[in-house]
Design a protein around this motif. Structure first.
Motif, PDB file in Angstrom:
ATOM      1  N   VAL A  40      29.113  47.664  49.513  1.00 58.56           N
ATOM      2  CA  VAL A  40      28.086  47.979  48.525  1.00 58.56           C
ATOM      3  C   VAL A  40      26.932  48.684  49.236  1.00 58.56           C
ATOM      4  O   VAL A  40      26.467  49.727  48.835  1.00 58.56           O
ATOM      5  CB  VAL A  40      27.578  46.690  47.848  1.00 58.56           C
ATOM      6  CG1 VAL A  40      26.506  47.003  46.836  1.00 58.56           C
ATOM      7  CG2 VAL A  40      28.741  45.957  47.206  1.00 58.56           C
ATOM      8  N   ALA A  44      26.757  44.006  52.728  1.00 54.72           N
ATOM      9  CA  ALA A  44      27.281  43.484  51.467  1.00 54.72           C
ATOM     10  C   ALA A  44      28.544  44.215  51.046  1.00 54.72           C
ATOM     11  O   ALA A  44      28.634  45.424  51.203  1.00 54.72           O
ATOM     12  CB  ALA A  44      26.231  43.622  50.369  1.00 54.72           C
ATOM     13  N   LEU A  45      29.512  43.461  50.552  1.00 52.73           N
ATOM     14  CA  LEU A  45      30.664  44.121  49.971  1.00 52.73           C
ATOM     15  C   LEU A  45      31.237  43.335  48.810  1.00 52.73           C
ATOM     16  O   LEU A  45      30.988  42.148  48.666  1.00 52.73           O
ATOM     17  CB  LEU A  45      31.739  44.432  51.016  1.00 52.73           C
ATOM     18  CG  LEU A  45      32.526  43.341  51.691  1.00 52.73           C
ATOM     19  CD1 LEU A  45      33.944  43.824  51.920  1.00 52.73           C
ATOM     20  CD2 LEU A  45      31.904  43.021  53.015  1.00 52.73           C
ATOM     21  N   TYR A  56      31.259  38.708  45.515  1.00 53.38           N
ATOM     22  CA  TYR A  56      30.230  39.503  46.178  1.00 53.38           C
ATOM     23  C   TYR A  56      29.896  38.794  47.485  1.00 53.38           C
ATOM     24  O   TYR A  56      29.482  37.633  47.480  1.00 53.38           O
ATOM     25  CB  TYR A  56      29.009  39.605  45.275  1.00 53.38           C
ATOM     26  CG  TYR A  56      27.908  40.463  45.829  1.00 53.38           C
ATOM     27  CD1 TYR A  56      28.121  41.806  46.132  1.00 53.38           C
ATOM     28  CD2 TYR A  56      26.632  39.934  46.053  1.00 53.38           C
ATOM     29  CE1 TYR A  56      27.104  42.592  46.634  1.00 53.38           C
ATOM     30  CE2 TYR A  56      25.609  40.725  46.549  1.00 53.38           C
ATOM     31  CZ  TYR A  56      25.854  42.051  46.832  1.00 53.38           C
ATOM     32  OH  TYR A  56      24.846  42.829  47.331  1.00 53.38           O
ATOM     33  N   ILE A  57      30.132  39.488  48.579  1.00 57.66           N
ATOM     34  CA  ILE A  57      29.974  38.860  49.892  1.00 57.66           C
ATOM     35  C   ILE A  57      28.818  39.516  50.619  1.00 57.66           C
ATOM     36  O   ILE A  57      28.720  40.740  50.660  1.00 57.66           O
ATOM     37  CB  ILE A  57      31.233  39.074  50.749  1.00 57.66           C
ATOM     38  CG1 ILE A  57      32.481  38.606  49.997  1.00 57.66           C
ATOM     39  CG2 ILE A  57      31.131  38.360  52.071  1.00 57.66           C
ATOM     40  CD1 ILE A  57      33.744  39.118  50.636  1.00 57.66           C
ATOM     41  N   THR A  58      27.940  38.711  51.179  1.00 56.56           N
ATOM     42  CA  THR A  58      26.934  39.266  52.078  1.00 56.56           C
ATOM     43  C   THR A  58      27.140  38.636  53.441  1.00 56.56           C
ATOM     44  O   THR A  58      27.687  37.544  53.554  1.00 56.56           O
ATOM     45  CB  THR A  58      25.502  38.996  51.577  1.00 56.56           C
ATOM     46  OG1 THR A  58      25.341  37.609  51.379  1.00 56.56           O
ATOM     47  CG2 THR A  58      25.253  39.736  50.278  1.00 56.56           C
ATOM     48  N   TYR A  59      26.719  39.348  54.465  1.00 59.06           N
ATOM     49  CA  TYR A  59      27.029  38.836  55.791  1.00 59.06           C
ATOM     50  C   TYR A  59      26.091  39.418  56.830  1.00 59.06           C
ATOM     51  O   TYR A  59      25.409  40.417  56.591  1.00 59.06           O
ATOM     52  CB  TYR A  59      28.475  39.202  56.168  1.00 59.06           C
ATOM     53  CG  TYR A  59      28.720  40.687  56.224  1.00 59.06           C
ATOM     54  CD1 TYR A  59      29.089  41.393  55.086  1.00 59.06           C
ATOM     55  CD2 TYR A  59      28.567  41.396  57.422  1.00 59.06           C
ATOM     56  CE1 TYR A  59      29.290  42.752  55.125  1.00 59.06           C
ATOM     57  CE2 TYR A  59      28.780  42.764  57.473  1.00 59.06           C
ATOM     58  CZ  TYR A  59      29.143  43.436  56.323  1.00 59.06           C
ATOM     59  OH  TYR A  59      29.333  44.785  56.360  1.00 59.06           O
ATOM     60  N   SER A  60      26.077  38.767  57.975  1.00 61.37           N
ATOM     61  CA  SER A  60      25.422  39.352  59.142  1.00 61.37           C
ATOM     62  C   SER A  60      26.326  39.112  60.337  1.00 61.37           C
ATOM     63  O   SER A  60      27.101  38.167  60.357  1.00 61.37           O
ATOM     64  CB  SER A  60      24.041  38.743  59.360  1.00 61.37           C
ATOM     65  OG  SER A  60      24.164  37.365  59.608  1.00 61.37           O
ATOM     66  N   ILE A  69      28.894  34.515  56.800  1.00 63.56           N
ATOM     67  CA  ILE A  69      29.389  35.095  55.555  1.00 63.56           C
ATOM     68  C   ILE A  69      28.905  34.242  54.398  1.00 63.56           C
ATOM     69  O   ILE A  69      29.095  33.034  54.392  1.00 63.56           O
ATOM     70  CB  ILE A  69      30.931  35.115  55.549  1.00 63.56           C
ATOM     71  CG1 ILE A  69      31.445  35.917  56.752  1.00 63.56           C
ATOM     72  CG2 ILE A  69      31.458  35.681  54.239  1.00 63.56           C
ATOM     73  CD1 ILE A  69      32.955  35.955  56.844  1.00 63.56           C
ATOM     74  N   SER A  70      28.256  34.858  53.440  1.00 64.31           N
ATOM     75  CA  SER A  70      27.762  34.099  52.294  1.00 64.31           C
ATOM     76  C   SER A  70      28.479  34.484  51.023  1.00 64.31           C
ATOM     77  O   SER A  70      28.602  35.661  50.696  1.00 64.31           O
ATOM     78  CB  SER A  70      26.266  34.347  52.088  1.00 64.31           C
ATOM     79  OG  SER A  70      25.560  34.012  53.245  1.00 64.31           O
ATOM     80  N   LEU A  71      28.923  33.457  50.354  1.00 62.95           N
ATOM     81  CA  LEU A  71      29.420  33.613  48.986  1.00 62.95           C
ATOM     82  C   LEU A  71      28.348  33.031  48.072  1.00 62.95           C
ATOM     83  O   LEU A  71      27.371  32.479  48.540  1.00 62.95           O
ATOM     84  CB  LEU A  71      30.730  32.843  48.822  1.00 62.95           C
ATOM     85  CG  LEU A  71      31.890  33.353  49.655  1.00 62.95           C
ATOM     86  CD1 LEU A  71      33.049  32.393  49.585  1.00 62.95           C
ATOM     87  CD2 LEU A  71      32.313  34.716  49.136  1.00 62.95           C
ATOM     88  N   ALA A  72      28.560  33.146  46.785  1.00 62.15           N
ATOM     89  CA  ALA A  72      27.550  32.634  45.856  1.00 62.15           C
ATOM     90  C   ALA A  72      27.328  31.140  46.028  1.00 62.15           C
ATOM     91  O   ALA A  72      26.245  30.638  45.778  1.00 62.15           O
ATOM     92  CB  ALA A  72      27.973  32.943  44.424  1.00 62.15           C
ATOM     93  N   SER A  75      27.550  29.393  52.529  1.00 60.78           N
ATOM     94  CA  SER A  75      27.674  30.297  53.672  1.00 60.78           C
ATOM     95  C   SER A  75      28.595  29.686  54.717  1.00 60.78           C
ATOM     96  O   SER A  75      28.688  28.468  54.830  1.00 60.78           O
ATOM     97  CB  SER A  75      26.319  30.532  54.330  1.00 60.78           C
ATOM     98  OG  SER A  75      25.406  30.969  53.398  1.00 60.78           O
TER      99      SER A  75
END
Lengths: 170, 495
Positions: A40, A44-45, A56-60, A69-72, A75
């Motif tokens: 995205v 984020a993807l 929707y995944i966000t990560y560092s 990795i964070s999901l809704a 993490s």
């Protein structure tokens, strides 16, 4: 692409294959997962599996390959080791004036050489198999061309960044 | 009446921004102050003016009374808002501000002083009939006297050092057999720590609930309450989740509580916003704990259920306005919950996690408020409080507020630093929390359950997907497609 993923108490050996159009097939723990993934923006993807479930995944990612990795709902922190990851950067830095020098992305043993000098290769073709951390890593070429030189033999132990194969890009 | 046109906010982070926002709505110019590491802090970026205070450590910046007053004079402000923490309850600061001819947005220095003293405030509350924890604050000089007092108030009791703080010289005594040795060790510990062996005894309230009342008063002797807040979800005696109204008290208790709070405020000629904190025991008795003579971190919970902007009221009262008549008829409607987002790792005993926020997404949608002090790309400094933002959610009732909070947390992402987000998600799904069945010991008792690792079958898939996109090998064509969609949308077309 083969990965080793280490969670808190678990370790997965994962084989990832690219299908068409951002599609992937992941084999982990004897199971297959088919999904489509699209970035995205940085960090984020969006991922849709073949049942249509969207995440929707966000990560560092830290320098030592530690992923958060964070999901809704939650993490997760894990370590991802990819024997091929460095290959990508080796490719771009070595491709000077139509010549592509494939270097060893990590230290390991050459398990198999799939090409010989003078042979035509297509982008994506497997050039050799590098064994490292008990994983067989298929090393592909990112360029089509002719094999100029093979610097190593099967069974040889190579160090990180060691030159393996030179291709004249067509 | 003195019109306030320019306010210096003597604070940082989310509360500084909160105050700046109130100023802006009132047409008041805001002046931020900052330490060296806060030059690009969000409160500075939001302010109309900004002045440097000095080096990062608080004593050299946000606690530097002289420097702050100097900046205030230089910036020609009419008033200073102290926020919470730092100098907010420092009577010397309030006095220094007033002496410089600047309005201090808060109560009088004298009130701050009185309520800052454990002994003085307890004496005042006893005098005006606000319930305090049974016991005596007169020094207990002998074991015989200790025995008599303890028997009168009933075990368990707490022996406390008169000069004490931080748990030093404090002993819980379960029954008379333990009294003598506890009395001796508490006295000697008090002597060693504070150079004063004086101790007193009060009733030990086991695992109480912490419930507080927001009050607001003007300089003409009018004081009203703005209902209560339940603040029992705590770690290290600091609040983590607050809500209004409390799910655990009935209307009779509520009425008595409000009366006590207003009485407490009137007893010290309180004006401006303040909070009277109480503890509730298992039998439903409540006792005065302390009064916070400032704006409270959790004030937005009250703002959501009353519709009152407490910071704006503070400023108006400081200008010399009377309490507006409609404030006296405010009702409490619906239910609000606040979550304090800390840069802390609950899995490592809430150790602070300063660092760069690499990805940040706040929830939108109805009935959700974010009071934030950070932005994406900002590096949370190591020097200050780990509170980075607060999320406040409103619902028609507690159930809707809980469901809505989960929804809002679904959309919230903070990457790069560990926060309390996951802990909140777990608490909101916990049956005890949902049923309102908790006291101040809740987090200590339940933390390990709430933070335990769960298996996530999809982890290998997620990691692979990220790795692929991280290598930026994905989607050249799809990104182009995406741009095309954006272009078409911007000219009103469709794909």
């Amino acid at each position: 692409m083969n990965l080793i993923i280490k969670g808190k108490s678990t370790e997965y050996k994962v084989k990832v294959e690219r299908a068409t159009n951002n599609g992937f097939i992941v084999k982990a723990e004897g199971k297959f997962y088919k999904f489509n993934a699209l970035p995205v923006k940085k960090g984020a993807l969006s991922l849709i599996d073949d049942s249509g479930k969207q995440k929707y995944i966000t990560y560092s990612v830290t320098d030592n390959n530690e992923y958060t990795i964070s999901l809704a709902e939650k993490s997760y922190t894990l370590c991802v080791m990819d024997q091929l990851e460095a290959a990508g950067s080796a490719v771009s830095s070595a491709s000077v004036e139509g010549v592509y020098l494939l270097k060893a992305p990590i230290a390991g043993k050459i398990a198999k050489i799939c090409v010989s000098e003078g042979e035509n290769v297509q982008k994506g073709e497997v050039l050799l198999v590098l064994e490292a951390m008990k994983m067989q890593n298929e090393i592909q070429t990112d360029f089509s061309g002719v094999i100029n030189k093979v610097f190593v033999k099967e069974g040889k132990t190579v160090s990180n960044d060691e030159a393996l194969i030179e291709i004249k890009i067509s | 009446m003195r019109k306030i046109k320019k306010v210096l906010v003597a604070n940082r982070g989310e509360i500084a921004l909160r105050i700046i926002r109130a100023c802006r709505e009132l047409g008041i110019e805001s002046v931020a102050v900052y330490s060296d590491v806060d030059r690009l802090s969000l409160h500075v970026l939001s302010a109309d003016y900004a002045f440097s205070l000095g080096a990062a450590p608080s004593v050299e910046s946000y606690l530097n009374i002289e420097k702050i007053v100097e900046v205030a004079l230089q910036a020609k402000v009419d008033a200073i808002h102290p926020g919470y923490g730092f100098l907010a309850e420092n009577a010397d600061f309030a006095r220094a501000v007033e002496d410089a001819g600047i309005i201090f947005i808060g109560p009088s220095a004298r009130t701050i002083e009185l309520m800052g003293s454990k002994i003085a405030s307890r004496q005042i509350m006893e005098r005006v009939g606000v319930p305090v924890v049974p016991g005596t604050i007169d020094p207990i000089s002998s074991i015989e006297e200790a025995r008599k007092v303890a028997a009168k108030i009933g075990y368990p009791v707490l022996i406390k050092a008169s000069a004490g703080g931080g748990g030093k010289g404090m002993r819980k005594v379960a029954d008379e057999a333990e009294l003598e040795s506890a009395f001796r060790t508490a006295s000697s510990e008090a002597q060693a720590s504070f150079g004063d062996s004086t101790v007193y005894i009060e009733k030990y309230i086991e695992n109480p609930r912490h419930i507080e009342v927001q009050i607001i008063g003007d300089t003409y002797g009018n004081v009203i309450h703005l209902f209560e807040r339940e603040c029992s979800i705590q770690r290290r005696h600091q609040k983590v989740i607050e809500e209004a109204p409390s799910p655990s008290i009935n209307d009779t208790q509520r009425k008595a509580l409000f009366e006590a709070a207003v009485k407490a405020a009137l007893a010290v000629d309180y004006y401006n916003a303040g909070t009277v904190e109480f503890i509730f025991d298992k039998e439903g008795n409540f006792y005065f704990l302390e009064m916070n003579t400032r704006l409270q971190v959790e004030h937005p919970v009250t703002e959501f259920v009353t519709g009152v902007d407490i910071v704006k009221e503070q400023i108006l009262i400081s200008e010399g306005a009377r309490l507006r008549r409609d404030l006296k008829n405010v009702s409490c409607w619906g239910h609000a919950i606040e979550f304090r987002l800390y840069a802390e790792d609950p899995k490592r005993n809430f150790a602070p996690t300063p660092g760069k926020i690499s990805y940040l997404q706040w929830p939108n949608g109805g009935f959700v408020r974010i009071d934030e002090g950070v932005y994406e790309g900002w590096e949370v400094p190591i020097y200050y409080d780990p509170l980075i933002a607060k999320m406040i959610v409103w619902g028609r009732d507690r159930k809707e507020a809980i469901d809505r909070s989960l929804r809002a947390l679904f959309d919230t992402r903070i990457e790069g630093i560990t926060t309390t987000l996951d802990l909140f998600r777990a608490i909101l799904r916990d049956q005890d929390f949902i049923e309102g069945n908790f006291d101040v010991s809740y987090l200590d008792k339940r933390l390990n359950d709430l933070i335990k690792d769960e298996a996530q079958e999809l982890l290998p898939v997620l990691a692979s997907a990220i790795l692929e996109s991280y290598r930026e090998k994905l989607t050249v064509q799809d990104n182009d497609m995406w741009k095309k969609v954006a272009r078409l949308e911007s000219v009103g077309g469709c794909v």
